[in-house]
Design an enzyme around this catalytic site. Structure first.
Site, PDB file in Angstrom:
ATOM      1  N   ALA A   1       0.830  -1.215   0.000  1.00  0.00           N
ATOM      2  CA  ALA A   1       0.000   0.000   0.000  1.00  0.00           C
ATOM      3  C   ALA A   1       0.857   1.256   0.000  1.00  0.00           C
ATOM      4  O   ALA A   1       0.506   2.262   0.593  1.00  0.00           O
ATOM      5  CB  ALA A   1      -0.928  -0.005   1.206  1.00  0.00           C
TER       6      ALA A   1
ATOM      7  N   ARG B   1      -3.913   8.837  -9.793  1.00  0.00           N
ATOM      8  CA  ARG B   1      -5.113   8.894 -10.640  1.00  0.00           C
ATOM      9  C   ARG B   1      -6.398   9.092  -9.835  1.00  0.00           C
ATOM     10  O   ARG B   1      -7.451   9.377 -10.385  1.00  0.00           O
ATOM     11  CB  ARG B   1      -5.226   7.617 -11.498  1.00  0.00           C
TER      12      ARG B   1
ATOM     13  N   LYS C   1      -5.125   7.030  -1.456  1.00  0.00           N
ATOM     14  CA  LYS C   1      -6.048   6.108  -2.129  1.00  0.00           C
ATOM     15  C   LYS C   1      -6.615   5.040  -1.206  1.00  0.00           C
ATOM     16  O   LYS C   1      -7.838   4.817  -1.183  1.00  0.00           O
ATOM     17  CB  LYS C   1      -5.344   5.435  -3.301  1.00  0.00           C
TER      18      LYS C   1
ATOM     19  N   TYR D   1     -39.379  18.248  20.085  1.00  0.00           N
ATOM     20  CA  TYR D   1     -37.939  18.088  20.269  1.00  0.00           C
ATOM     21  C   TYR D   1     -37.704  17.567  21.681  1.00  0.00           C
ATOM     22  O   TYR D   1     -38.152  18.189  22.657  1.00  0.00           O
ATOM     23  CB  TYR D   1     -37.188  19.420  20.082  1.00  0.00           C
TER      24      TYR D   1
ATOM     25  N   SER E   1     -50.302  18.925  25.212  1.00  0.00           N
ATOM     26  CA  SER E   1     -49.689  19.406  23.976  1.00  0.00           C
ATOM     27  C   SER E   1     -49.048  20.769  24.196  1.00  0.00           C
ATOM     28  O   SER E   1     -49.455  21.523  25.077  1.00  0.00           O
ATOM     29  CB  SER E   1     -50.754  19.549  22.882  1.00  0.00           C
TER      30      SER E   1
HETATM   31  C1  UD1 Z   1       1.249  -4.852 -10.907  1.00  0.00           C
HETATM   32  C2  UD1 Z   1       2.003  -6.062 -11.474  1.00  0.00           C
HETATM   33  C3  UD1 Z   1       1.251  -6.586 -12.690  1.00  0.00           C
HETATM   34  C4  UD1 Z   1      -0.165  -6.954 -12.298  1.00  0.00           C
HETATM   35  C5  UD1 Z   1      -0.872  -5.747 -11.639  1.00  0.00           C
HETATM   36  C6  UD1 Z   1      -2.186  -6.176 -11.102  1.00  0.00           C
HETATM   37  C7  UD1 Z   1       4.356  -5.690 -11.007  1.00  0.00           C
HETATM   38  C8  UD1 Z   1       5.674  -5.280 -11.551  1.00  0.00           C
HETATM   39  N1  UD1 Z   1       3.345  -5.672 -11.851  1.00  0.00           N
HETATM   40  O1  UD1 Z   1       1.283  -3.851 -11.898  1.00  0.00           O
HETATM   41  O2  UD1 Z   1       1.906  -7.754 -13.207  1.00  0.00           O
HETATM   42  O3  UD1 Z   1      -0.895  -7.380 -13.431  1.00  0.00           O
HETATM   43  O4  UD1 Z   1      -0.074  -5.230 -10.552  1.00  0.00           O
HETATM   44  O5  UD1 Z   1      -2.887  -5.062 -10.619  1.00  0.00           O
HETATM   45  O6  UD1 Z   1       4.278  -6.047  -9.840  1.00  0.00           O
HETATM   46  N2  UD1 Z   1       3.061  -0.653  -4.684  1.00  0.00           N
HETATM   47  C9  UD1 Z   1       3.882  -0.416  -3.610  1.00  0.00           C
HETATM   48  N3  UD1 Z   1       5.103   0.109  -3.823  1.00  0.00           N
HETATM   49  C10 UD1 Z   1       5.573   0.399  -5.073  1.00  0.00           C
HETATM   50  C11 UD1 Z   1       4.726   0.139  -6.169  1.00  0.00           C
HETATM   51  C12 UD1 Z   1       3.484  -0.385  -5.945  1.00  0.00           C
HETATM   52  O7  UD1 Z   1       3.498  -0.659  -2.466  1.00  0.00           O
HETATM   53  O8  UD1 Z   1       6.691   0.881  -5.184  1.00  0.00           O
HETATM   54  C13 UD1 Z   1       1.706  -1.179  -4.450  1.00  0.00           C
HETATM   55  C14 UD1 Z   1       0.645  -0.193  -4.884  1.00  0.00           C
HETATM   56  O9  UD1 Z   1       0.258   0.628  -3.809  1.00  0.00           O
HETATM   57  C15 UD1 Z   1      -0.465  -1.098  -5.350  1.00  0.00           C
HETATM   58  C16 UD1 Z   1       0.238  -2.356  -5.815  1.00  0.00           C
HETATM   59  O10 UD1 Z   1       1.528  -2.322  -5.250  1.00  0.00           O
HETATM   60  O11 UD1 Z   1      -1.332  -1.464  -4.290  1.00  0.00           O
HETATM   61  C17 UD1 Z   1       0.321  -2.443  -7.334  1.00  0.00           C
HETATM   62  O12 UD1 Z   1       1.027  -1.336  -7.814  1.00  0.00           O
HETATM   63  P1  UD1 Z   1       0.784  -0.776  -9.267  1.00  0.00           P
HETATM   64  O13 UD1 Z   1       1.722   0.296  -9.511  1.00  0.00           O
HETATM   65  O14 UD1 Z   1      -0.661  -0.527  -9.451  1.00  0.00           O
HETATM   66  O15 UD1 Z   1       1.214  -2.071 -10.138  1.00  0.00           O
HETATM   67  P2  UD1 Z   1       0.941  -2.269 -11.665  1.00  0.00           P
HETATM   68  O16 UD1 Z   1       1.967  -1.533 -12.445  1.00  0.00           O
HETATM   69  O17 UD1 Z   1      -0.466  -2.038 -11.962  1.00  0.00           O
HETATM   70 CA    CA Z   2      -2.687  -1.025 -10.319  1.00  0.00          CA
END
Ligand code: UD1
Ligand code: CA
Length: 500
Positions: free
Chosen positions: A13, A19, A26, A373, A412
């Site tokens: 997380a 976005r 988020k 009230y 009343s």
């Molecule tokens: C990742 C996967 C992808 C998968 C997708 C599913 C990798 C390299 N890719 O891609 O294969 O299909 O999720 O949704 O793992 N997060 C961290 N630290 C970071 C980056 C991310 O904690 O440095 C957490 C984010 O908060 C999020 C989750 O990891 O909850 C996924 O991160 P996100 O950047 O959305 O990964 P994707 O590029 O979508």
């Molecule tokens: Ca994602």
């Protein structure tokens, strides 16, 4: 020996979630009355791991404080400035005991519909197969943006390729990586230590652990999930709403399977923690929020919002807004009632139409039926509060309490000027302004004697419709001019507006 529980679940997380276009991180956005990360923590708890940990970075303090509220035993680890899902897990592992081995599950803090049962199934499949990695995958109609599952000739998982790194052939693969996995903890630690950020994104990819396992001759399995909702993440507010609607659909369906009667599931909004007893009917446009519990055989709604409420068996609550209060068994509330925190309505009691209450204990069989009230009050049992009454609890500086005894019949339009005590079995006349305590069994009257100034309208409002109507009713005869009529009887007991 196979351990009966995973060594850890690591929930990622740390991402920024740009976005979302929000000043709120988020994972603190809510659906079903719970933050996204709370949903993730609850699912992870359901697999009973030895350690449960969330990896944070963006708005670290806010997120960590929230996690402590959701689950005080949940650990929080900090990701450093090195990016990527692989680095996030590495930072998580560094904060766990160095000799921790066994199975480690990884999930995301922004995937709120993932069920504990699915994690348990993933864990069981992983333990049964003996694979070094088991990836939760799904077949999706549109795999855009996801990592693709590349399978070998034998059907086994070879590696995961990110969308941006995929070849044209790989882009046609529709089996995607959900981002949820079970890992052999030792392999996970070893593999991550070898990774660099030497790729197009400058990140450490967790997905590369799959290829690293294969290089070591270890098996990688896929656990294919048919229910796509469970792997869907929230990236923006459109997805937040979409997943919120689906979560609600699931929650309402569960209520119905457990015995509730829901007339219109689409306009009935129920938070995750709410419980509803058997054969309770929920009418359209009803919201049951927070830690609300509803008994059996109730009728709730339409157009009702209950937040953190306790409603007893057989109660009815119609067109009402109510928060942090208790409605007793068989009691009746509304239509058009507003119950503020600290209202406690006893068994078979009534809070009727256009009534507002706050910090008010209303005893069994007592009624406040109309236009009143009631604030800072303790009302006994079997008492009736006449229509249009006000518990005058605020003197402009402090709030004061009014106590009304059992079986009173209050008139009343009575003003209860607090602090005030009304004894058991007391009565009050209509229009009374009660500033002094009333002893048990007394009739309290404060309205002055009525006087009629006869002919006043004809004299002072000549030519008006009222004057013409009066003249005609008086038979065109001589209306006394300004004569003061006989003083009338004091207010009588029969004027209470008591409801049947
Ligand atoms: C990742 C996967 C992808 C998968 C997708 C599913 C990798 C390299 N890719 O891609 O294969 O299909 O999720 O949704 O793992 N997060 C961290 N630290 C970071 C980056 C991310 O904690 O440095 C957490 C984010 O908060 C999020 C989750 O990891 O909850 C996924 O991160 P996100 O950047 O959305 O990964 P994707 O590029 O979508
Ligand atoms: Ca994602």
């Amino acid at each position: 020996m196979t351990p009966s529980r995973p060594a850890a679940v690591i929930v990622l997380a740390a991402g920024e979630g740009t976005r979302m276009r929000s000043s709120t991180p988020k994972v603190l956005h809510t659906i079903g009355g719970r933050s996204l990360v709370h949903h993730a923590i609850a699912a992870a708890r359901g697999v009973n791991p030895t350690y449960l940990q969330v990896v944070v970075r963006h708005e670290r303090d806010r997120v960590a404080a929230h996690i402590a509220e959701c689950d005080p035993d949940c650990l929080v680890a900090d990701q450093d400035e090195i990016k990527g899902t692989g680095r996030a897990v590495e930072c998580g592992l560094q904060a766990l005991p160095a000799d921790l081995d066994g199975t480690i599950l990884v999930t995301y803090g922004d995937v709120p519909l993932l069920a504990a049962t699915t994690l348990r199934e993933l864990y069981a499949a992983h333990e049964a197969s003996g694979a070094a990695v088991t990836v939760l995958t799904a077949q999706v109609p549109d795999p855009t943006g996801y990592g693709r599952i590349v399978r070998g000739a034998d059907g086994g998982v070879e590696r995961i390729v990110e969308h941006r790194d995929a070849s044209a052939a790989e882009l046609t693969i529709t089996e995607i990586n959900s981002g949820i996995y079970a890992f052999d903890g030792t392999l996970l630690r070893e593999a991550l230590a070898e990774f660099t950020t030497d790729n197009s994104q400058g990140e450490k990819y967790l997905t590369d652990v799959v290829a690293a396992a294969r290089t070591r001759g270890r098996a990688v399995a896929a656990y294919v999930l048919a229910d796509l909702w469970q792997t869907e993440g929230v990236n923006d507010k459109v997805q937040l709403a979409r997943l919120g609607v689906e979560l609600n659909r699931r929650t309402v369906e569960q209520l119905m399977r457990a015995g509730a009667i829901v007339r219109d599931p689409a306009t009935t909004w129920v938070d995750t923690e709410v419980t509803v007893g058997q054969d309770t009917v929920i009418h359209p446009n009803t919201q049951l929020l927070g830690a609300t519990t509803i008994g059996a055989d109730c009728v709730i709604g339409p157009d009702t919002t209950l937040t953190d409420m306790e409603v007893g068996d057989g109660a009815s609550v119609c067109r009402t807004q109510a928060t942090l209060s208790v409605i007793g068994p068989g009691a009746s509330v509304g239509p058009w009632a507003y119950l503020r925190p600290g209202t406690e309505l006893g068994t078979e009691g009534k809070i009727g139409t256009f009534v507002e209450t706050k910090n008010a204990r209303i005893g069994a069989d007592s009624k406040v039926p109309h236009l009143s009230y009631v604030g800072d009050a303790v009302i006994g049992e079997g008492t009736n509060i006449g229509a249009a009454s006000v518990f005058v609890n605020y003197d402009g500086v402090g709030k004061h309490t009014t106590t009304v005894g059992d079986h009173c019949r209050m008139g009343s339009d009575t003003m209860y000027v607090a602090p005030l005590t009304i004894g058991a079995g007391a009565y009050s006349g209509a229009g009374a302004i009660l500033r002094r305590d009333v002893p048990p069994g007394a009739l309290a009257i404060s309205a002055g004697a009525q006087r009629n100034v006869e002919g006043w309208v004809l004299e002072h409002r000549p030519g008006t419709a009222a004057a013409r109507a009066a003249a005609s009713a008086l038979g065109g005869g001589s209306a006394g001019s300004g004569a003061v009529g006989e003083p009338q009887k004091p207010a009588q007991v029969g004027e209470q507006g008591e409801s049947a």
